[in-house]
Design an enzyme around this catalytic site. Structure first.
Site, PDB file in Angstrom:
ATOM      1  N   ASP A  27     -34.301  -4.707  -5.495  1.00  0.00           N
ATOM      2  CA  ASP A  27     -33.720  -3.374  -5.800  1.00  0.00           C
ATOM      3  C   ASP A  27     -34.362  -2.631  -6.976  1.00  0.00           C
ATOM      4  O   ASP A  27     -33.666  -1.977  -7.752  1.00  0.00           O
ATOM      5  CB  ASP A  27     -32.207  -3.508  -6.056  1.00  0.00           C
ATOM      6  CG  ASP A  27     -31.446  -4.072  -4.864  1.00  0.00           C
ATOM      7  OD1 ASP A  27     -32.081  -4.328  -3.823  1.00  0.00           O
ATOM      8  OD2 ASP A  27     -30.230  -4.268  -4.989  1.00  0.00           O
ATOM      9  N   LYS A 132     -30.711  -3.640   2.484  1.00  0.00           N
ATOM     10  CA  LYS A 132     -29.448  -4.390   2.456  1.00  0.00           C
ATOM     11  C   LYS A 132     -28.287  -3.461   2.088  1.00  0.00           C
ATOM     12  O   LYS A 132     -28.404  -2.657   1.159  1.00  0.00           O
ATOM     13  CB  LYS A 132     -29.554  -5.558   1.475  1.00  0.00           C
ATOM     14  CG  LYS A 132     -29.819  -5.170   0.024  1.00  0.00           C
ATOM     15  CD  LYS A 132     -30.072  -6.417  -0.804  1.00  0.00           C
ATOM     16  CE  LYS A 132     -30.169  -6.160  -2.285  1.00  0.00           C
ATOM     17  NZ  LYS A 132     -28.979  -5.623  -2.930  1.00  0.00           N
ATOM     18  N   THR A 161     -29.683  -5.593 -10.571  1.00  0.00           N
ATOM     19  CA  THR A 161     -29.390  -5.951 -11.933  1.00  0.00           C
ATOM     20  C   THR A 161     -29.035  -7.445 -11.970  1.00  0.00           C
ATOM     21  O   THR A 161     -28.539  -8.000 -10.984  1.00  0.00           O
ATOM     22  CB  THR A 161     -28.201  -5.132 -12.513  1.00  0.00           C
ATOM     23  OG1 THR A 161     -27.024  -5.382 -11.735  1.00  0.00           O
ATOM     24  CG2 THR A 161     -28.496  -3.658 -12.494  1.00  0.00           C
ATOM     25  N   CYS A 165     -26.846  -7.736  -8.211  1.00  0.00           N
ATOM     26  CA  CYS A 165     -27.584  -8.080  -6.995  1.00  0.00           C
ATOM     27  C   CYS A 165     -28.444  -9.329  -7.153  1.00  0.00           C
ATOM     28  O   CYS A 165     -28.642 -10.080  -6.186  1.00  0.00           O
ATOM     29  CB  CYS A 165     -28.400  -6.879  -6.528  1.00  0.00           C
ATOM     30  SG  CYS A 165     -27.319  -5.569  -5.918  1.00  0.00           S
TER      31      CYS A 165
HETATM   32  C1  C5J Z   1     -27.780  -3.842  -7.990  1.00  0.00           C
HETATM   33  C2  C5J Z   1     -25.829  -2.540  -8.494  1.00  0.00           C
HETATM   34  N1  C5J Z   1     -28.943  -3.754  -7.365  1.00  0.00           N
HETATM   35  N2  C5J Z   1     -25.804  -2.919  -9.765  1.00  0.00           N
HETATM   36  N3  C5J Z   1     -26.845  -2.894  -7.673  1.00  0.00           N
HETATM   37  O1  C5J Z   1     -27.567  -4.700  -8.811  1.00  0.00           O
HETATM   38  O2  C5J Z   1     -24.957  -1.833  -8.061  1.00  0.00           O
END
Ligand code: C5J
Length: 231
Positions: A27, A132, A161, A165
């Site tokens: 991400d 995803k 993060t 995720c």
């Molecule tokens: C991720 C989020 N990618 N923090 N998404 O961690 O919403």
């Protein structure tokens, strides 16, 4: 026979065979990382995530040079949001919900500029990109099939993060039998305390979810992979 390589890590050495290892980049999307974007509009300091970009670019380059499979993920939803459960859609500030217009297009919607991966870490042609709808990269995606097809059993996990995720994906992977090493300077959080504790949680209790090492240690082992011919 492939040579086993070792990475100094917490809670102890991480061993891997290059042919069964993949680098997972989670991400690293504009919506989370660009100044002025969705992440920042929620009051977050995107500078904390952006510290990941340089070490992660170095790690991705080393993985590619060593012939390690690189897989990217993106969190996001179909334009009609049919894959976004109301429980996710309705959470958070009403003016900044998934699918709303943001500075870089509709927030976390596939095909929008903000949903894509930042230019610095753009996937190469041929690298797998997993879209995803959830936090975990295994939920409602083809990741399990991709890894099985490639014979992957170990994962270097990076991205953002750390506590959301990255953690969800490591936990999913751990339950599915994958050995995961989280690369400490290649994962980032908007919250320094969550970053610290998130990493500690991975390697606690003898490695309850996996291993933790920094990118210098991982790159050292990947470089040795390049110079150690397979037997
Ligand atoms: C991720 C989020 N990618 N923090 N998404 O961690 O919403």
């Amino acid at each position: 026979m492939t040579a086993v390589q070792y990475i100094p890590a917490q809670p102890g050495e991480f061993s891997f065979e290059p042919s069964t290892l993949a680098l997972l980049v989670i991400d690293m999307q504009r919506d989370f990382l660009l100044p002025g974007g969705f992440g920042e509009s929620l009051g977050n300091d995107v500078g904390l995530l952006r510290t990941v970009i340089e070490p992660l670019a170095g790690l991705i380059a080393a993985a590619r040079a060593a012939g390690i499979t690189v897989i990217h993920t993106r969190e996001g939803h179909l334009p009609d949001l049919s894959d976004c459960p109301p429980a996710k859609l309705l959470r958070g500030s009403p003016s900044q919900r998934i699918g709303d217009p943001g500075a870089f297009g509709r927030i976390l919607v596939r095909g929008e500029y903000g949903h894509d991966i930042i230019d610095e870490l753009a996937p190469l042609d041929g690298e797998v990109v997993i879209d995803k709808p959830g936090k975990g990269a295994f939920y409602a995606t083809e990741l399990s099939d991709v890894l099985a097809r490639k014979g992957i059993s170990s994962l270097l996990v990076t991205g953002v993060t750390t506590e959301v995720c990255v953690h969800t994906t490591v936990r999913e992977a751990n339950d599915r039998g994958f050995e995961c090493l989280v690369v400490s300077d290649c994962v980032g959080s908007y919250f320094p305390e969550f970053q610290r504790v998130g990493l500690e949680m991975i390697a606690a209790q003898g490695g309850i979810f996996g291993w933790v090492a920094d990118s210098a240690a991982v790159i050292g082992a990947l470089t040795a992979t390049v110079s150690t011919p397979a037997q």
